[in-house]
Every structure is written in C-alpha cells, then in structure tokens.
Design a protein around this motif. Sequence first.
Motif, mmCIF file in Angstrom:
data_model
loop_
_atom_site.group_PDB
_atom_site.id
_atom_site.type_symbol
_atom_site.label_atom_id
_atom_site.label_comp_id
_atom_site.label_asym_id
_atom_site.label_seq_id
_atom_site.Cartn_x
_atom_site.Cartn_y
_atom_site.Cartn_z
ATOM 1 N N ARG A 38 3.611 -39.444 36.124
ATOM 2 C CA ARG A 38 4.948 -38.933 35.831
ATOM 3 C C ARG A 38 5.881 -39.047 37.028
ATOM 4 O O ARG A 38 7.055 -39.390 36.872
ATOM 5 N N GLN A 39 5.368 -38.752 38.225
ATOM 6 C CA GLN A 39 6.211 -38.818 39.413
ATOM 7 C C GLN A 39 6.672 -40.253 39.678
ATOM 8 O O GLN A 39 7.847 -40.509 39.935
ATOM 9 N N LEU A 40 5.731 -41.209 39.630
ATOM 10 C CA LEU A 40 6.107 -42.599 39.890
ATOM 11 C C LEU A 40 7.049 -43.110 38.804
ATOM 12 O O LEU A 40 7.991 -43.846 39.104
ATOM 13 N N ALA A 41 6.819 -42.692 37.564
ATOM 14 C CA ALA A 41 7.724 -43.097 36.473
ATOM 15 C C ALA A 41 9.134 -42.578 36.740
ATOM 16 O O ALA A 41 10.108 -43.317 36.561
ATOM 17 N N ARG A 42 9.245 -41.335 37.182
ATOM 18 C CA ARG A 42 10.570 -40.784 37.521
ATOM 19 C C ARG A 42 11.194 -41.562 38.671
ATOM 20 O O ARG A 42 12.367 -41.922 38.634
ATOM 21 N N ASP A 43 10.396 -41.813 39.711
ATOM 22 C CA ASP A 43 10.906 -42.516 40.896
ATOM 23 C C ASP A 43 11.423 -43.908 40.548
ATOM 24 O O ASP A 43 12.388 -44.381 41.155
ATOM 25 N N LEU A 44 10.746 -44.583 39.622
ATOM 26 C CA LEU A 44 11.100 -45.968 39.271
ATOM 27 C C LEU A 44 11.998 -46.062 38.040
ATOM 28 O O LEU A 44 12.379 -47.158 37.642
ATOM 29 N N SER A 45 12.294 -44.928 37.414
ATOM 30 C CA SER A 45 13.107 -44.881 36.191
ATOM 31 C C SER A 45 12.500 -45.723 35.069
ATOM 32 O O SER A 45 13.172 -46.530 34.425
ATOM 33 N N VAL A 46 11.192 -45.545 34.876
ATOM 34 C CA VAL A 46 10.496 -46.207 33.778
ATOM 35 C C VAL A 46 9.744 -45.144 32.977
ATOM 36 O O VAL A 46 9.600 -44.003 33.425
ATOM 37 N N ALA A 47 9.231 -45.529 31.837
ATOM 38 C CA ALA A 47 8.463 -44.605 31.007
ATOM 39 C C ALA A 47 7.094 -44.337 31.638
ATOM 40 O O ALA A 47 6.503 -45.244 32.254
ATOM 41 N N PRO A 48 6.573 -43.131 31.491
ATOM 42 C CA PRO A 48 5.243 -42.830 32.035
ATOM 43 C C PRO A 48 4.160 -43.777 31.524
ATOM 44 O O PRO A 48 3.245 -44.130 32.264
ATOM 45 N N GLY A 49 4.282 -44.220 30.280
ATOM 46 C CA GLY A 49 3.303 -45.156 29.743
ATOM 47 C C GLY A 49 3.264 -46.472 30.498
ATOM 48 O O GLY A 49 2.215 -47.121 30.591
ATOM 49 N N THR A 50 4.388 -46.867 31.063
ATOM 50 C CA THR A 50 4.464 -48.104 31.854
ATOM 51 C C THR A 50 3.625 -47.975 33.117
ATOM 52 O O THR A 50 2.849 -48.870 33.472
ATOM 53 N N VAL A 51 3.768 -46.847 33.800
ATOM 54 C CA VAL A 51 2.989 -46.607 35.018
ATOM 55 C C VAL A 51 1.515 -46.447 34.664
ATOM 56 O O VAL A 51 0.640 -47.003 35.344
ATOM 57 N N ALA A 52 1.228 -45.721 33.591
ATOM 58 C CA ALA A 52 -0.160 -45.521 33.172
ATOM 59 C C ALA A 52 -0.837 -46.856 32.877
ATOM 60 O O ALA A 52 -1.995 -47.061 33.240
ATOM 61 N N LYS A 53 -0.101 -47.772 32.256
ATOM 62 C CA LYS A 53 -0.658 -49.099 31.961
ATOM 63 C C LYS A 53 -0.998 -49.845 33.248
ATOM 64 O O LYS A 53 -2.053 -50.472 33.357
ATOM 65 N N ALA A 54 -0.138 -49.767 34.243
ATOM 66 C CA ALA A 54 -0.398 -50.420 35.531
ATOM 67 C C ALA A 54 -1.610 -49.790 36.214
ATOM 68 O O ALA A 54 -2.484 -50.504 36.725
ATOM 69 N N TYR A 55 -1.668 -48.466 36.222
ATOM 70 C CA TYR A 55 -2.804 -47.774 36.837
ATOM 71 C C TYR A 55 -4.111 -48.154 36.137
ATOM 72 O O TYR A 55 -5.126 -48.413 36.785
ATOM 73 N N ARG A 56 -4.108 -48.201 34.790
ATOM 74 C CA ARG A 56 -5.322 -48.561 34.044
ATOM 75 C C ARG A 56 -5.767 -49.989 34.375
ATOM 76 O O ARG A 56 -6.964 -50.249 34.536
ATOM 77 N N ALA A 57 -4.807 -50.902 34.480
ATOM 78 C CA ALA A 57 -5.151 -52.295 34.803
ATOM 79 C C ALA A 57 -5.815 -52.371 36.173
ATOM 80 O O ALA A 57 -6.834 -53.050 36.349
ATOM 81 N N LEU A 58 -5.253 -51.656 37.143
ATOM 82 C CA LEU A 58 -5.819 -51.684 38.495
ATOM 83 C C LEU A 58 -7.162 -50.958 38.555
ATOM 84 O O LEU A 58 -8.045 -51.338 39.325
#
Length: 118
Positions: A38-58
């Motif tokens: 949630r924090q990174l999504a806020r910082d980057l102005s993207v949806a939390p699901g977008t960050v979660a997808k990146a984290y899951r891939a890594l």
Amino acid sequence: MRIELAGSTPPSDQIADQLRGLIASGQLAADDRLPSVRQLARDLSVAPGTVAKAYRALESEGILRAKAGGSTRVSPSASTTNRAVLDAARALAHQCATANVGLDDAIRLLRATWDPQT
C-alpha cells in the motif's frame, strides 16, 4: 522509483525491473525491508494490485521473500552485480547524461553492441 503510466511497459513490470536494478546495484541488500504494498502504491500513484503483482513476480524469482505479517524483504540469496560491471554501468550512465542521450537510447545502444563472446 519512477513509473511511466503512458509507456508500453506495464507498471508492474517497471516496478519489478527497478527493484531488480536496486538489488543488483547493491542499493538494496539482503534482508532489507521493502515498503508495504500500500505504501509503495501510494508513493508511485498506482493501484496496490500493481505493486503486489511486481512483488509476487520477484518472489517467484527468489529475489524477494514475504514474511508472515506482511513484510517483504530482499532475499538473502539475491545477488549483487560484480563491482567492475557496476562501475562500467555508472560510467555509461554518466557519459550518456553528458551527451544528452536518454535511457531508452542508451539501452538500444547497449543491445546493439552486445556481444556475449567478448
């Protein structure tokens, strides 16, 4: 980190690529804690699901590990890049900036000159 929403690369891929670079360059080390989704999504102005997808891939690549309780950390097995390669990359970035060559053009030049046999 900077995300280009209008670009052709999906934002989750951009986030994953930038995190790979931060880890490879040693700017993020083993066991470093990453911001919450949630924090990174806020910082980057993207949806939390977008960050979660990146984290899951890594995480599936073994670069990140999720801990119980929601914290995500750099995996101890994530390796950094050889110092000589990092120095050369920094020198290339500096030369490109001096010559007003953008990142996309620098990447195209690197790909065009890439010869894994040298």
